[in-house]
Design a protein around this motif. Structure first.
Motif, PDB file in Angstrom:
ATOM      1  N   VAL A 106      86.277  12.083  38.800  1.00  0.00           N
ATOM      2  CA  VAL A 106      86.551  12.538  37.437  1.00  0.00           C
ATOM      3  C   VAL A 106      85.289  12.418  36.586  1.00  0.00           C
ATOM      4  CG1 VAL A 106      87.812  11.970  35.300  1.00  0.00           C
ATOM      5  CG2 VAL A 106      89.040  12.166  37.475  1.00  0.00           C
ATOM      6  N   ARG A 107      84.533  11.358  36.774  1.00  0.00           N
ATOM      7  CA  ARG A 107      83.298  11.182  36.005  1.00  0.00           C
ATOM      8  C   ARG A 107      82.333  12.348  36.283  1.00  0.00           C
ATOM      9  NH1 ARG A 107      81.611   6.601  37.980  1.00  0.00           N
ATOM     10  NH2 ARG A 107      83.065   5.433  36.696  1.00  0.00           N
ATOM     11  N   VAL A 108      82.179  12.718  37.551  1.00  0.00           N
ATOM     12  CA  VAL A 108      81.285  13.826  37.911  1.00  0.00           C
ATOM     13  C   VAL A 108      81.794  15.141  37.327  1.00  0.00           C
ATOM     14  CG1 VAL A 108      80.450  15.213  39.860  1.00  0.00           C
ATOM     15  CG2 VAL A 108      80.388  12.712  39.986  1.00  0.00           C
ATOM     16  N   MET A 109      83.106  15.381  37.437  1.00  0.00           N
ATOM     17  CA  MET A 109      83.667  16.612  36.891  1.00  0.00           C
ATOM     18  C   MET A 109      83.584  16.633  35.368  1.00  0.00           C
ATOM     19  SD  MET A 109      86.837  17.635  39.411  1.00  0.00           S
ATOM     20  CE  MET A 109      87.856  16.243  38.992  1.00  0.00           C
ATOM     21  N   GLU A 110      83.685  15.466  34.752  1.00  0.00           N
ATOM     22  CA  GLU A 110      83.543  15.358  33.299  1.00  0.00           C
ATOM     23  C   GLU A 110      82.111  15.704  32.888  1.00  0.00           C
ATOM     24  OE1 GLU A 110      85.332  12.223  30.075  1.00  0.00           O
ATOM     25  OE2 GLU A 110      84.427  11.398  31.871  1.00  0.00           O
ATOM     26  N   GLU A 111      81.140  15.183  33.626  1.00  0.00           N
ATOM     27  CA  GLU A 111      79.735  15.479  33.339  1.00  0.00           C
ATOM     28  C   GLU A 111      79.417  16.951  33.540  1.00  0.00           C
ATOM     29  OE1 GLU A 111      77.683  12.738  35.893  1.00  0.00           O
ATOM     30  OE2 GLU A 111      78.141  11.016  34.609  1.00  0.00           O
ATOM     31  N   SER A 112      80.164  17.601  34.439  1.00  0.00           N
ATOM     32  CA  SER A 112      79.984  19.032  34.699  1.00  0.00           C
ATOM     33  C   SER A 112      80.730  19.897  33.689  1.00  0.00           C
ATOM     34  CB  SER A 112      80.477  19.377  36.106  1.00  0.00           C
ATOM     35  OG  SER A 112      79.733  18.685  37.076  1.00  0.00           O
ATOM     36  N   GLY A 113      81.515  19.275  32.816  1.00  0.00           N
ATOM     37  CA  GLY A 113      82.250  20.012  31.798  1.00  0.00           C
ATOM     38  C   GLY A 113      83.551  20.634  32.275  1.00  0.00           C
ATOM     39  N   LEU A 114      84.046  20.219  33.459  1.00  0.00           N
ATOM     40  CA  LEU A 114      85.263  20.801  34.018  1.00  0.00           C
ATOM     41  C   LEU A 114      86.530  20.089  33.553  1.00  0.00           C
ATOM     42  CD1 LEU A 114      83.926  21.358  37.636  1.00  0.00           C
ATOM     43  CD2 LEU A 114      84.162  23.065  35.802  1.00  0.00           C
ATOM     44  N   VAL A 115      86.415  18.801  33.235  1.00  0.00           N
ATOM     45  CA  VAL A 115      87.552  18.021  32.751  1.00  0.00           C
ATOM     46  C   VAL A 115      87.104  17.166  31.582  1.00  0.00           C
ATOM     47  CG1 VAL A 115      88.663  17.904  35.037  1.00  0.00           C
ATOM     48  CG2 VAL A 115      87.201  16.026  34.284  1.00  0.00           C
ATOM     49  N   GLU A 116      88.079  16.657  30.859  1.00  0.00           N
ATOM     50  CA  GLU A 116      87.796  15.692  29.796  1.00  0.00           C
ATOM     51  C   GLU A 116      88.918  14.672  29.779  1.00  0.00           C
ATOM     52  OE1 GLU A 116      87.569  18.014  26.237  1.00  0.00           O
ATOM     53  OE2 GLU A 116      89.721  18.349  26.147  1.00  0.00           O
ATOM     54  N   ARG A 117      88.617  13.527  29.223  1.00  0.00           N
ATOM     55  CA  ARG A 117      89.628  12.486  29.094  1.00  0.00           C
ATOM     56  C   ARG A 117      90.133  12.480  27.659  1.00  0.00           C
ATOM     57  NH1 ARG A 117      87.599   7.728  33.058  1.00  0.00           N
ATOM     58  NH2 ARG A 117      85.968   8.940  34.071  1.00  0.00           N
ATOM     59  N   ARG A 118      91.457  12.351  27.548  1.00  0.00           N
ATOM     60  CA  ARG A 118      92.098  12.288  26.229  1.00  0.00           C
ATOM     61  C   ARG A 118      93.121  11.168  26.237  1.00  0.00           C
ATOM     62  NH1 ARG A 118      93.837  18.540  25.635  1.00  0.00           N
ATOM     63  NH2 ARG A 118      91.756  19.445  25.526  1.00  0.00           N
ATOM     64  N   GLY A 119      93.389  10.655  25.060  1.00  0.00           N
ATOM     65  CA  GLY A 119      94.444   9.661  24.930  1.00  0.00           C
ATOM     66  C   GLY A 119      95.801  10.308  25.120  1.00  0.00           C
ATOM     67  N   ASP A 120      96.723   9.544  25.647  1.00  0.00           N
ATOM     68  CA  ASP A 120      98.100  10.008  25.813  1.00  0.00           C
ATOM     69  C   ASP A 120      98.816   9.806  24.486  1.00  0.00           C
ATOM     70  OD1 ASP A 120     100.786  10.390  26.415  1.00  0.00           O
ATOM     71  OD2 ASP A 120     100.688   9.308  28.315  1.00  0.00           O
ATOM     72  N   PRO A 121      99.323  10.880  23.878  1.00  0.00           N
ATOM     73  CA  PRO A 121      99.985  10.724  22.580  1.00  0.00           C
ATOM     74  C   PRO A 121     101.213   9.819  22.633  1.00  0.00           C
ATOM     75  CG  PRO A 121      99.963  13.045  23.280  1.00  0.00           C
ATOM     76  CD  PRO A 121      99.289  12.253  24.342  1.00  0.00           C
TER      77      PRO A 121
END
Length: 120
Positions: free
Chosen positions: A38-53
């Motif tokens: 996930v960290r690699v995909m986040e750095e590539s701009g494919l995913v992001e982390r968000r808080g769960d509402p």
């Protein structure tokens, strides 16, 4: 891109935001491996982390527009490849494929249910 990365993006596209622990279970990898992925995909701009509402202690992994676009492009490439290959089959072979479609659809549904893992 690794098969696990592509599968993870497809899972997020199909099921929506997920916890890292859920993604790890669905993809059959350890939580530390999924965290690194996930960290690699986040750095590539494919995913992001968000808080769960619904639970501020939880972080969800979400597809970005770039990630969704990647999944769409990859699926379309698969469609084109199958179209080309099916065009090379005989009429009898095409009929056999058509007859098998209900069973193949059922297999895809079963696989999708299996990959989704436990409901949240």
């Amino acid at each position: 891109m690794s098969l696990t990365s592509a599968a993870t993006l497809a899972t997020l596209d199909r099921t929506g935001p997920r916890r890292i622990t859920d993604l790890a279970a669905v993809e059959g990898v350890t939580q530390p491996a999924m965290t690194a992925l996930v960290r690699v995909m986040e750095e590539s701009g494919l995913v992001e982390r968000r808080g769960d509402p619904s639970d501020k202690r939880v972080t969800l992994v979400c597809l970005t527009e770039a990630g969704a676009s990647y999944v769409r492009t990859r699926r379309q490439a698969g469609v084109y490849a199958f179209e080309r290959l099916i065009g090379e089959l005989t009429g009898d072979e095409v009929e056999a494929l058509l007859a098998a479609l209900p069973a193949l659809k059922h297999l895809a549904e079963l696989e999708s249910q299996d990959r989704e893992g436990p409901k949240q």
